[in-house]
Motif scaffolding. Structure first.
Motif, PDB file in Angstrom:
ATOM      1  N   ASN A  51       3.255  -0.181  -8.447  1.00  0.00           N
ATOM      2  CA  ASN A  51       3.547  -1.271  -7.523  1.00  0.00           C
ATOM      3  C   ASN A  51       2.244  -1.785  -6.898  1.00  0.00           C
ATOM      4  O   ASN A  51       1.382  -1.005  -6.521  1.00  0.00           O
ATOM      5  CB  ASN A  51       4.503  -0.765  -6.431  1.00  0.00           C
ATOM      6  CG  ASN A  51       5.124  -1.881  -5.621  1.00  0.00           C
ATOM      7  OD1 ASN A  51       4.437  -2.602  -4.924  1.00  0.00           O
ATOM      8  ND2 ASN A  51       6.438  -2.014  -5.722  1.00  0.00           N
ATOM      9  N   ILE A  89       6.620   3.982  -9.528  1.00  0.00           N
ATOM     10  CA  ILE A  89       6.350   3.266  -8.274  1.00  0.00           C
ATOM     11  C   ILE A  89       4.856   3.169  -8.018  1.00  0.00           C
ATOM     12  O   ILE A  89       4.389   2.241  -7.335  1.00  0.00           O
ATOM     13  CB  ILE A  89       7.072   3.974  -7.101  1.00  0.00           C
ATOM     14  CG1 ILE A  89       8.585   3.911  -7.297  1.00  0.00           C
ATOM     15  CG2 ILE A  89       6.706   3.355  -5.763  1.00  0.00           C
ATOM     16  CD1 ILE A  89       9.387   4.663  -6.241  1.00  0.00           C
ATOM     17  N   PRO A 115       8.998  -4.659  -1.264  1.00  0.00           N
ATOM     18  CA  PRO A 115       7.887  -3.707  -1.136  1.00  0.00           C
ATOM     19  C   PRO A 115       7.706  -3.151   0.275  1.00  0.00           C
ATOM     20  O   PRO A 115       7.412  -1.965   0.447  1.00  0.00           O
ATOM     21  CB  PRO A 115       6.658  -4.544  -1.550  1.00  0.00           C
ATOM     22  CG  PRO A 115       7.205  -5.630  -2.401  1.00  0.00           C
ATOM     23  CD  PRO A 115       8.564  -5.934  -1.860  1.00  0.00           C
TER      24      PRO A 115
END
Length: 299
Positions: free
Chosen positions: A229, A226, A190
């Motif tokens: 996330n 994404i 990340p």
């Protein structure tokens, strides 16, 4: 005074204590204001290749301070070349990057080399053009390294030097770096992914959406998943990149894709960090301006 000062205080042991480091850098900056930038850089620039990392950081901090205060107008081509070579060496030789859990001081220490690098490049402006291919090659090489820290540092550097590449007219290099960063969107770490998104946002901002390769129509579908996330760094940089596309290149993306993005953004309105919530609201505004407020309100 100069000879005695540099002989007595510009030593490795001074870099091991934070207070000593600050005092030496402050005093050197004051001397530079009296004698000129080039006289001081001439004495310390070769120390950027020193084997001690704390000492290299002290040198880089001083270079950053002196160039910020005085600029590089009195730096000749030979000193300029030595400076960039030393900065590149320090960048390649730096240790591990600071994670999001690191203390503020550790994060500042980890960014010293990046700060000095970007300050020198901005100060040189068009004069930095001969070094841009070397910088781009360094970024591409480190983006493909096995070390997550090396990849993150490369992406952070790309984010900072992209505006300088635009100033020097290296549009081809910028376009190529944009495509390289697009290929890195599958990054598993990340912290690294957040830096890649920040670099891609910077490239897109200075290059323009029409010149971006691949175009926003291909990038946005990769960004939609994404957004789920849980890393705050990834969330913020991803939202800001989506917002930049919505603001400057909304016409290059289908309305259906924007609606999918809206459904993902709804969850982020409840994010604990205020910066993420603010970026989400701004992005909703850009999307509403592009596709119509009535369609966004339906979501």
């Amino acid at each position: 005074v100069m000879d005695a000062f540099f002989a007595s205080f510009w030593q490795r042991r001074m870099a091991l204590d934070a207070r000593n480091t600050s005092a030496v850098v402050e005093t050197t900056a004051a001397l530079a204001a009296k004698v000129g930038c080039s006289d001081v850089l001439e004495r310390i620039v070769d120390d950027l290749r020193d084997e001690s990392e704390p000492y290299r950081r002290m040198v880089m901090r001083c270079v950053d301070r002196v160039i910020t205060d005085l600029g590089v107008d009195d730096v000749d081509s030979r000193l300029e070349e030595r400076l960039l070579d030393g900065i590149l060496y320090a960048f390649h030789s730096q240790g591990t990057a600071a994670s999001s859990s690191a203390t503020r001081r550790e994060q500042r220490e980890a960014e010293v080399v990046l700060d000095g690098f970007s300050t020198a490049m901005r100060a040189l402006g068009p004069r930095a053009r001969p070094y841009m291919s070397q910088v781009a090659s360094s970024v591409k090489h480190r983006l493909n390294m096995a070390s997550p820290d090396a990849r993150m540092q490369a992406a952070d550097l790309c984010e900072r030097v992209a505006p300088v590449m635009r100033v020097t007219g290296e549009i081809g290099l910028l376009t190529h770096l944009g495509s390289v960063l697009f290929e890195c969107l599958g990054e598993e770490y990340p912290e690294v992914l957040g830096s890649v998104l920040g670099a891609l946002r910077s490239v897109a901002s200075v290059l323009g959406m029409e010149a971006l390769e691949p175009g926003p129509g291909e990038i946005l579908p990769r960004l939609t998943p994404i957004l789920r996330n849980r890393s705050t760094k990834v969330q913020q940089n991803c939202i800001e990149l989506v917002g930049r596309i919505a603001d400057r290149g909304a016409h290059l993306v289908t309305n259906a894709e924007w609606m999918r993005v809206c459904f993902q953004l709804i969850e982020l309105l409840r994010a604990p960090r205020k910066a993420i919530r603010r970026a989400t609201v701004n992005t909703f505004g850009y999307i509403a301006k592009a596709v119509g407020p009535q369609d966004v309100l339906i979501t």
